[in-house]
Design a protein around this motif. Structure first.
Motif, PDB file in Angstrom:
ATOM      1  N   UNK A   1       3.986   6.176   7.066  1.00  0.00           N
ATOM      2  CA  UNK A   1       3.366   4.990   7.663  1.00  0.00           C
ATOM      3  C   UNK A   1       2.589   4.283   6.555  1.00  0.00           C
ATOM      4  N   UNK A   2       2.693   2.967   6.556  1.00  0.00           N
ATOM      5  CA  UNK A   2       2.069   2.184   5.488  1.00  0.00           C
ATOM      6  C   UNK A   2       1.225   1.078   6.084  1.00  0.00           C
ATOM      7  N   UNK A   3       0.004   0.933   5.536  1.00  0.00           N
ATOM      8  CA  UNK A   3      -0.875  -0.157   5.949  1.00  0.00           C
ATOM      9  C   UNK A   3      -0.198  -1.482   5.640  1.00  0.00           C
ATOM     10  N   UNK A   4      -0.272  -2.417   6.573  1.00  0.00           N
ATOM     11  CA  UNK A   4       0.378  -3.718   6.473  1.00  0.00           C
ATOM     12  C   UNK A   4       1.883  -3.509   6.232  1.00  0.00           C
TER      13      UNK A   4
ATOM     14  N   UNK B   1      19.087   9.364   5.232  1.00  0.00           N
ATOM     15  CA  UNK B   1      18.624   8.107   4.654  1.00  0.00           C
ATOM     16  C   UNK B   1      17.604   7.422   5.551  1.00  0.00           C
ATOM     17  N   UNK B   2      16.510   6.985   4.940  1.00  0.00           N
ATOM     18  CA  UNK B   2      15.583   6.116   5.634  1.00  0.00           C
ATOM     19  C   UNK B   2      16.102   4.695   5.519  1.00  0.00           C
ATOM     20  N   UNK B   3      15.454   3.776   6.227  1.00  0.00           N
ATOM     21  CA  UNK B   3      15.934   2.397   6.167  1.00  0.00           C
ATOM     22  C   UNK B   3      14.923   1.426   5.572  1.00  0.00           C
ATOM     23  N   UNK B   4      13.626   1.811   5.524  1.00  0.00           N
ATOM     24  CA  UNK B   4      12.639   0.894   4.965  1.00  0.00           C
ATOM     25  C   UNK B   4      11.506   1.624   4.258  1.00  0.00           C
ATOM     26  N   UNK B   5      10.725   2.375   4.983  1.00  0.00           N
ATOM     27  CA  UNK B   5       9.558   3.049   4.396  1.00  0.00           C
ATOM     28  C   UNK B   5       9.947   4.285   3.601  1.00  0.00           C
TER      29      UNK B   5
ATOM     30  N   UNK C   1       0.864  -1.176   0.000  1.00  0.00           N
ATOM     31  CA  UNK C   1       0.000   0.000   0.000  1.00  0.00           C
ATOM     32  C   UNK C   1       0.902   1.226   0.000  1.00  0.00           C
ATOM     33  N   UNK C   2       0.520   2.240  -0.749  1.00  0.00           N
ATOM     34  CA  UNK C   2       1.298   3.474  -0.762  1.00  0.00           C
ATOM     35  C   UNK C   2       1.280   4.088   0.638  1.00  0.00           C
ATOM     36  N   UNK C   3       2.419   4.639   1.079  1.00  0.00           N
ATOM     37  CA  UNK C   3       2.464   5.177   2.440  1.00  0.00           C
ATOM     38  C   UNK C   3       1.759   6.523   2.569  1.00  0.00           C
ATOM     39  N   UNK C   4       1.191   6.733   3.747  1.00  0.00           N
ATOM     40  CA  UNK C   4       0.775   8.067   4.146  1.00  0.00           C
ATOM     41  C   UNK C   4       2.055   8.767   4.569  1.00  0.00           C
ATOM     42  N   UNK C   5       2.139  10.075   4.324  1.00  0.00           N
ATOM     43  CA  UNK C   5       3.370  10.792   4.622  1.00  0.00           C
ATOM     44  C   UNK C   5       3.049  12.193   5.136  1.00  0.00           C
ATOM     45  N   UNK C   6       3.823  12.628   6.111  1.00  0.00           N
ATOM     46  CA  UNK C   6       3.728  14.009   6.596  1.00  0.00           C
ATOM     47  C   UNK C   6       5.136  14.577   6.690  1.00  0.00           C
ATOM     48  N   UNK C   7       5.273  15.840   6.328  1.00  0.00           N
ATOM     49  CA  UNK C   7       6.545  16.552   6.462  1.00  0.00           C
ATOM     50  C   UNK C   7       6.243  17.858   7.181  1.00  0.00           C
ATOM     51  N   UNK C   8       7.071  18.192   8.176  1.00  0.00           N
ATOM     52  CA  UNK C   8       6.859  19.404   8.947  1.00  0.00           C
ATOM     53  C   UNK C   8       8.188  19.923   9.470  1.00  0.00           C
ATOM     54  N   UNK C   9       8.147  21.140  10.002  1.00  0.00           N
ATOM     55  CA  UNK C   9       9.344  21.786  10.538  1.00  0.00           C
ATOM     56  C   UNK C   9       9.122  22.031  12.025  1.00  0.00           C
ATOM     57  N   UNK C  10      10.160  21.697  12.815  1.00  0.00           N
ATOM     58  CA  UNK C  10      10.128  21.951  14.257  1.00  0.00           C
ATOM     59  C   UNK C  10      11.203  22.966  14.610  1.00  0.00           C
TER      60      UNK C  10
ATOM     61  N   UNK D   1       3.823  19.161   4.091  1.00  0.00           N
ATOM     62  CA  UNK D   1       3.025  18.308   3.202  1.00  0.00           C
ATOM     63  C   UNK D   1       2.356  17.207   4.005  1.00  0.00           C
ATOM     64  N   UNK D   2       1.184  16.784   3.535  1.00  0.00           N
ATOM     65  CA  UNK D   2       0.477  15.626   4.093  1.00  0.00           C
ATOM     66  C   UNK D   2      -0.106  14.860   2.914  1.00  0.00           C
ATOM     67  N   UNK D   3       0.394  13.634   2.720  1.00  0.00           N
ATOM     68  CA  UNK D   3      -0.098  12.779   1.640  1.00  0.00           C
ATOM     69  C   UNK D   3      -0.919  11.656   2.256  1.00  0.00           C
ATOM     70  N   UNK D   4      -2.153  11.532   1.818  1.00  0.00           N
ATOM     71  CA  UNK D   4      -3.029  10.476   2.317  1.00  0.00           C
ATOM     72  C   UNK D   4      -4.038  10.109   1.246  1.00  0.00           C
TER      73      UNK D   4
END
Length: 180
Positions: A141-144, A166-170, A50-59, A70-73
């Motif tokens: 975050x990805x379903x299953x 670098x990410x490691x999986x998702x 399943x395509x992942x939901x994604x959020x990007x933000x600044x702290x 951005x928020x992808x859902x």
């Protein structure tokens, strides 16, 4: 009637005035900064993808969310059903997501297929940033599947910034580019 030729000093003054005005306008855009976030979504060999939901933000330096990028859902589900799974992007949800009234124009969008994607950070997200140290966070975050958070510290208000993590999986490579 013939208009008189201006005196030599008047022509010089006119050129100087135009030159000053021209340089004022040429310098003004340089004060603004342009921010782009690159996100790589890796192709995974799994039984159920399943395509992942994604959020990007600044702290800010204290860890407080100061701007959503951005928020992808799944925006296509009827009745806004895709929004109920946004809480799976846990860190973003706790810091900022639950207080947003989605969809937000220029921020919300559909999930993306594996590949490299560029996010042009909206000016409204960077207007609130004063010079200082910040952290870009990108969470998927990805379903299953899994969940992953990648962070890139940066300084706002300085010169050019080009950083990656670098990410490691998702997530694969996440980049941040700021041009003055």
């Amino acid at each position: 009637m013939h208009s008189p030729t201006p005196a030599p000093h008047a022509r010089i003054a006119a050129r100087v005035t135009v030159g000053l005005l021209g340089s004022t306008f040429a310098v003004a855009p340089a004060a603004a900064q342009d921010m782009t976030v690159g996100v790589e979504i890796p192709r995974l060999s799994v039984a159920e993808y399943h395509r992942p939901y994604l959020a990007a933000w600044i702290e800010d330096g204290s860890g407080k969310a100061v701007a959503d990028v951005a928020v992808w859902y799944d925006t296509d589900l009827r009745g806004g059903e895709g929004r109920k799974w946004l809480s799976d992007i846990r860190t973003w949800w706790r810091k900022s997501g639950r207080s947003l009234n989605l969809p937000v124009s220029g921020l919300s969008g559909p999930t993306r297929a594996p590949g490299r994607h560029a996010i042009k950070v909206p000016a409204r997200a960077t207007r609130a940033l004063s010079a200082g140290n910040y952290v870009l966070r990108v969470e998927a975050a990805r379903e299953v599947g899994g969940r992953e958070l990648v962070s890139i510290p940066f300084r706002w208000g300085g010169g050019r910034v080009a950083r990656s993590a670098e990410g490691s999986k998702e997530l694969g490579t996440v980049t941040l580019t700021i041009n003055p």
